[in-house]
Design a protein around this motif. Structure first.
Motif, PDB file in Angstrom:
ATOM      1  N   ASP A   1       0.826  -1.216   0.000  1.00  0.00           N
ATOM      2  CA  ASP A   1       0.000   0.000   0.000  1.00  0.00           C
ATOM      3  C   ASP A   1       0.858   1.264   0.000  1.00  0.00           C
ATOM      4  O   ASP A   1       0.381   2.350   0.298  1.00  0.00           O
ATOM      5  CB  ASP A   1      -0.966  -0.017   1.196  1.00  0.00           C
ATOM      6  N   GLY A   2       2.136   1.108  -0.295  1.00  0.00           N
ATOM      7  CA  GLY A   2       3.074   2.242  -0.281  1.00  0.00           C
ATOM      8  C   GLY A   2       4.039   2.122   0.879  1.00  0.00           C
ATOM      9  O   GLY A   2       5.205   2.509   0.772  1.00  0.00           O
ATOM     10  N   LEU A   3       3.575   1.590   2.016  1.00  0.00           N
ATOM     11  CA  LEU A   3       4.447   1.454   3.189  1.00  0.00           C
ATOM     12  C   LEU A   3       4.417   0.065   3.822  1.00  0.00           C
ATOM     13  O   LEU A   3       5.331  -0.295   4.563  1.00  0.00           O
ATOM     14  CB  LEU A   3       4.080   2.504   4.251  1.00  0.00           C
ATOM     15  N   VAL A   4       3.354  -0.696   3.563  1.00  0.00           N
ATOM     16  CA  VAL A   4       3.251  -2.029   4.172  1.00  0.00           C
ATOM     17  C   VAL A   4       2.910  -3.059   3.088  1.00  0.00           C
ATOM     18  O   VAL A   4       1.991  -2.842   2.283  1.00  0.00           O
ATOM     19  CB  VAL A   4       2.165  -2.053   5.280  1.00  0.00           C
ATOM     20  N   GLY A   5       3.650  -4.166   3.084  1.00  0.00           N
ATOM     21  CA  GLY A   5       3.393  -5.242   2.116  1.00  0.00           C
ATOM     22  C   GLY A   5       2.088  -5.956   2.442  1.00  0.00           C
ATOM     23  O   GLY A   5       1.694  -6.069   3.608  1.00  0.00           O
TER      24      GLY A   5
END
Ligand code: CA
Length: 310
Positions: free
Chosen positions: A254-258
């Motif tokens: 999500d841009g920061l978390v897989g």
């Protein structure tokens, strides 16, 4: 209608309109236990009129939920944040008379909530992870990789991050919360998260990318997340999340978390067309207009908790 009858109806109308709004609500979000929202890294409860969970508490309260927004250190270890959250959970239980709470944590707020469920399972009815860092963030790994502890660039990042966290705490009216960016980065890295999971494993999938146990120690575990980075042309934070997503080497995120790291307990869905900030309806409501609104997801989840007797 005679005068006396119409006066009676008028009096009844006034009496009903004086009742609390909750009495009128449909009860759609009316959970048995209070809902407690837990923010992520660089998070806050509110800064002036801007809430971290933008517009979400009011939307949950509108149909019956009791909602509390907590504030822990913007940047610190999961354990330090978890102890701060535990103290607030105890206060909420004292104020409401409830015996348990439903914890909903975004990003670092997920392991923070899991910590409380792990050390005081008697106080927790459910833990929900939204874009949660349950098995680490490749972006934290990337930062620690390019700027290992002890290097000048690491000192610069830590100093900047601590400064930003202190500013966030100050602006949100909690200037005394301890900030420790180095500990936050360590907790959010893959090795740091796996170490935390070894001590606090409840609800975490044992497979690489499956679901976790739906119920551990009488606590229900749920998760959802987005898996898109650019979702709204007007949102200035989208290009930043497009950049941070490069750390994932093509793995859905999500841009920061897989996507796989976001899994906890029952995975409601892990590929909403949302980025990490859309998941909390940021920036100030700028989300994907072609996807279910994030506020709706929180309302649906409150209804899910309610229907599960939570
Ligand atoms: Ca957005």
């Amino acid at each position: 209608m005679n005068k006396r009858l119409s006066n009676m109806f008028f009096a009844l109308f006034i009496a009903l309109s004086l009742l609390p709004a909750q009495t009128w609500a449909t009860g759609y979000t009316g959970t048995k236990y209070p809902i407690v929202l837990v923010h992520g890294l660089f998070g806050f409860d509110n800064i002036g009129p801007v809430e971290y969970f933008y517009g979400i508490p009011a939307a949950l309260r509108a149909d019956g939920a009791q909602v509390f927004v907590t504030q822990v250190s913007a940047a610190n270890s999961t354990e330090v944040r978890g102890e701060q959250l535990l103290a607030q959970v105890k206060q909420i239980l004292a104020v409401t008379g409830a015996s348990k709470v439903n914890l909903i944590g975004h990003s670092h707020g997920s392991p923070t909530s899991r910590y409380v469920a792990s050390v005081r399972p008697d106080l927790v009815a459910s833990v929900t992870s939204v874009g949660g860092v349950n098995k680490g963030s490749k972006f934290a790994d990337f930062l620690l990789g390019v700027a290992p502890p002890g290097t000048y660039s690491n000192a610069a990042i830590v100093s900047l991050t601590n400064g930003a966290s202190k500013l966030i705490s100050f602006l949100s009216g909690q200037p005394k919360l301890p900030q420790n960016a180095a500990m936050a980065a360590a907790s959010l890295s893959t090795p740091g998260s796996l170490k935390f999971n070894a001590a606090h494993p409840d609800g975490v999938p044992t497979s690489a990318c499956g679901e976790g146990a739906y119920n551990v120690n009488g606590i229900a575990y749920y998760s959802w997340s987005g898996a898109q980075q650019a979702t709204n042309l007007l949102d200035a934070s989208d290009p930043i999340l497009v950049l941070t997503s490069l750390a994932f080497n093509g793995e859905p995120n999500d841009g920061l978390v897989g996507t796989c790291s976001s899994h906890l307990g029952q995975v409601i869905r892990d590929n909403y067309a949302m980025n990490h900030l859309d998941e909390v309806n940021q920036l100030i409501g700028l989300v994907n207009i072609f996807e279910t609104n994030p506020v709706t997801l929180y309302r649906q989840h409150a209804n899910r908790l309610k229907n599960s007797g939570l």
